[in-house]
Design an enzyme around this catalytic site. Structure first.
Site, mmCIF file in Angstrom:
data_model
loop_
_atom_site.group_PDB
_atom_site.id
_atom_site.type_symbol
_atom_site.label_atom_id
_atom_site.label_comp_id
_atom_site.label_asym_id
_atom_site.label_seq_id
_atom_site.Cartn_x
_atom_site.Cartn_y
_atom_site.Cartn_z
ATOM 1 N NE ARG A 1 -3.505 2.741 1.553
ATOM 2 C CZ ARG A 1 -4.511 3.064 2.339
ATOM 3 N NH1 ARG A 1 -5.091 2.155 3.073
ATOM 4 N NH2 ARG A 1 -4.958 4.296 2.350
ATOM 5 N NE ARG B 1 -7.054 3.645 -1.055
ATOM 6 C CZ ARG B 1 -7.522 4.595 -0.280
ATOM 7 N NH1 ARG B 1 -8.050 4.283 0.862
ATOM 8 N NH2 ARG B 1 -7.485 5.845 -0.625
ATOM 9 C CG ASP C 1 -8.619 1.553 2.666
ATOM 10 O OD1 ASP C 1 -7.827 1.865 3.573
ATOM 11 O OD2 ASP C 1 -9.737 2.074 2.541
ATOM 12 C CG ASP D 1 -11.186 1.867 6.239
ATOM 13 O OD1 ASP D 1 -10.071 2.373 6.486
ATOM 14 O OD2 ASP D 1 -11.854 2.144 5.236
#
Length: 166
Positions: free
Chosen positions: A85, A94, A97, A99
């Site tokens: 990344r 990217r 990712d 989260d």
């Protein structure tokens, strides 16, 4: 410490995004003191922010962890780095990712981490897979994931046949 149910959003739009997400899903279950409980289908979606980038593949994973919130965040960021990344621009393309969306029923406000994820309830590529995975789930403030996800469903969010280990 008893395991805490956590939910992690995954996304990729570079270097074979479906493979990036699937490899990350496999790795999440191998994190220290963590077990993968479930995984949503994969979804294709338009990017948030700049539109001069490929579409994304997204999913949500349900984990049970004994890690602290910041220790889990460190593990997620290390996994992003293993997937090469690079953070060149906000909302840019990217390879991976990750989260941290929810950490049990906790509300966390630190300089490094905000949980529930502050933008999750407005993002179809988070809420629709999350509602698929955990339809009875509620946010710490009591709002229903399924109720929040329903108005976000659109033809721009396409469910991809799951080809990852459940």
């Amino acid at each position: 410490m008893l395991p805490v149910d956590v939910y992690v959003g995954l996304g990729s739009n570079l270097d074979d995004p479906a493979s990036q997400v699937n490899r990350a899903l496999e790795t999440l279950g191998a994190l220290p003191l963590t077990q993968r409980v479930g995984v949503s289908s994969l979804y294709a979606s338009r990017p948030v922010g700049p539109q001069d980038q490929p579409d994304y593949i997204n999913a949500v994973a349900h984990l049970a962890t004994r890690l602290s919130p910041l220790a889990l965040l460190d593990q997620l960021q290390a996994l992003e780095q293993r997937h090469r990344r690079v953070r060149r621009r906000h909302w840019g393309p990217r390879t991976l990712d990750l989260d941290l969306l929810l950490f049990g029923k906790r509300v966390i406000e630190t300089p490094r981490l905000r949980v529930p994820h502050p933008e999750m309830s407005a993002r179809p590529f988070v809420m629709v897979p999350l509602a698929e995975l955990a339809p009875a789930l509620t946010l710490p403030d009591g709002r229903s994931i399924t109720t929040l996800a329903e108005p976000l469903r659109s033809p721009d969010l396409i469910r991809v046949l799951p080809d990852h280990p459940r």
